[in-house]
Motif scaffolding. Structure first.
Motif, PDB file in Angstrom:
ATOM      1  N   GLY A  30       0.687  -2.799 -10.159  1.00  0.00           N
ATOM      2  CA  GLY A  30       1.064  -3.716  -9.091  1.00  0.00           C
ATOM      3  C   GLY A  30       1.146  -5.147  -9.586  1.00  0.00           C
ATOM      4  N   GLU A  31       1.181  -6.070  -8.632  1.00  0.00           N
ATOM      5  CA  GLU A  31       1.333  -7.495  -8.974  1.00  0.00           C
ATOM      6  C   GLU A  31      -0.025  -8.129  -9.301  1.00  0.00           C
ATOM      7  N   GLY A  32      -0.933  -8.043  -8.345  1.00  0.00           N
ATOM      8  CA  GLY A  32      -2.239  -8.648  -8.546  1.00  0.00           C
ATOM      9  C   GLY A  32      -3.063  -8.465  -7.292  1.00  0.00           C
ATOM     10  N   PRO A  33      -4.379  -8.640  -7.391  1.00  0.00           N
ATOM     11  CA  PRO A  33      -5.248  -8.416  -6.239  1.00  0.00           C
ATOM     12  C   PRO A  33      -4.998  -9.408  -5.110  1.00  0.00           C
ATOM     13  N   GLY A  34      -5.164  -8.927  -3.869  1.00  0.00           N
ATOM     14  CA  GLY A  34      -5.180  -9.806  -2.702  1.00  0.00           C
ATOM     15  C   GLY A  34      -6.613  -9.994  -2.250  1.00  0.00           C
ATOM     16  N   GLU A  36      -8.878  -6.796  -2.261  1.00  0.00           N
ATOM     17  CA  GLU A  36      -9.107  -6.320  -3.635  1.00  0.00           C
ATOM     18  C   GLU A  36     -10.089  -7.258  -4.341  1.00  0.00           C
ATOM     19  N   PRO A  94      -8.283  -1.991  -6.785  1.00  0.00           N
ATOM     20  CA  PRO A  94      -6.872  -2.284  -6.541  1.00  0.00           C
ATOM     21  C   PRO A  94      -6.335  -1.610  -5.283  1.00  0.00           C
ATOM     22  N   PHE A  95      -5.404  -2.271  -4.631  1.00  0.00           N
ATOM     23  CA  PHE A  95      -4.662  -1.692  -3.497  1.00  0.00           C
ATOM     24  C   PHE A  95      -5.576  -1.066  -2.430  1.00  0.00           C
ATOM     25  N   ASN A 100      -3.169  -3.634 -12.144  1.00  0.00           N
ATOM     26  CA  ASN A 100      -2.293  -4.738 -11.762  1.00  0.00           C
ATOM     27  C   ASN A 100      -1.863  -5.563 -12.968  1.00  0.00           C
ATOM     28  N   HIS A 103       7.577  -2.953  -3.481  1.00  0.00           N
ATOM     29  CA  HIS A 103       6.145  -3.181  -3.228  1.00  0.00           C
ATOM     30  C   HIS A 103       5.849  -2.840  -1.761  1.00  0.00           C
TER      31      HIS A 103
HETATM   32  N1  URA Z   1      -0.874  -5.885  -4.124  1.00  0.00           N
HETATM   33  C1  URA Z   1      -0.859  -5.638  -5.451  1.00  0.00           C
HETATM   34  O1  URA Z   1       0.147  -5.827  -6.110  1.00  0.00           O
HETATM   35  N2  URA Z   1      -1.969  -5.176  -5.996  1.00  0.00           N
HETATM   36  C2  URA Z   1      -3.077  -4.923  -5.325  1.00  0.00           C
HETATM   37  O2  URA Z   1      -4.055  -4.479  -5.911  1.00  0.00           O
HETATM   38  C3  URA Z   1      -3.056  -5.177  -3.938  1.00  0.00           C
HETATM   39  C4  URA Z   1      -1.953  -5.657  -3.363  1.00  0.00           C
END
Ligand code: URA
Length: 224
Positions: free
Chosen positions: A48-52, A55, A61-62, A88, A170
């Motif tokens: 994925g992109e990165g934690p929100g 997370e 993650p996610f 991520n 996404h």
């Molecule tokens: N969106 C992401 O790309 N990664 C995550 O872990 C959560 C949301």
């Protein structure tokens, strides 16, 4: 008795080092480093992109709204998180704090570059057959800088990190689009996930060394 994957310890040790990372400014405000989780022997890795916020709070993650939609897409393919590995592009939450409150933002180029010190060895240890990039920032990091998600999603490309790589929409984008029209692209997410999984299984079954020709298992099309 289930066998323990040989790379488990090495991944855990890499995760421990990542938890101490101070390589970019995202380290200043993070609550947790979200290293990644799942089956270290999985043929398919999702990036994925990165934690929100969720997370960052949990270290997993996610797990927020986008993650719940991803879980639903996995279930619609007959899969669960235990079947795959999820990580991520960046391991810490990227936020704009200029209003005093955290507002999620895309990680910048320096942050993405800095986090490659964790993502590259992580992928090397897992050695997946297929990588599925979740969203454009991940595809731009792992496939090519000028990746066009709406035109190029669902197509296989060659990769130094797996025997094939592709990208999909996404789930956060799908949630936004759903408010505008139809399923927001959810059926495309499910189709790409299914394609990624079936190809990963097929490659795993053949288990040829990654240097060997993989046609006709994969059609890389023109761009790959
Ligand atoms: N969106 C992401 O790309 N990664 C995550 O872990 C959560 C949301």
């Amino acid at each position: 008795m289930k066998t323990v994957p040989a790379n488990l310890q090495a991944l855990e040790s890499l995760a421990q080092q990542a938890r101490l990372c101070q390589s970019c400014s995202l380290a200043e405000r993070r609550r947790n480093v979200v290293f990644g989780e799942g089956d270290p022997a999985a043929p398919l890795v999702l990036i994925g992109e990165g934690p929100g916020d969720q997370e960052d709070a949990t270290g997993r993650p996610f797990v927020g709204r986008a993650g719940q939609l991803l879980d639903q897409a996995l279930a619609d393919c007959g899969l669960s998180r235990q079947d795959i590995y999820i990580a991520n592009t960046v391991k810490c939450r990227a936020c704009d704090w200029s209003t005093g409150k955290p507002v999620n933002r895309a990680p910048n180029e320096d942050e993405v570059q800095a986090c490659r010190q964790w993502l590259w060895p992580q992928l090397k240890l897992i050695r997946p057959q297929v990588i599925l990039c979740i969203g454009a920032p991940s595809a731009k990091n792992l496939i090519k800088k000028n990746f066009k998600i709406t035109q190029e999603r669902g197509r296989f490309f060659r990769s130094e990190h797996a025997r094939a790589i592709l990208a999909t929409l996404h789930p956060a984008y799908i949630l936004r689009q759903r408010n505008i029209s139809g399923d927001g692209g959810y059926s495309l997410l499910v189709a790409d996930l299914q394609k990624a999984w079936e190809t990963a299984l097929e490659l795993h079954r053949r288990r040829a060394p990654s240097s060997s020709p993989i046609q006709p298992a994969i059609d890389f099309g023109e761009g790959g």
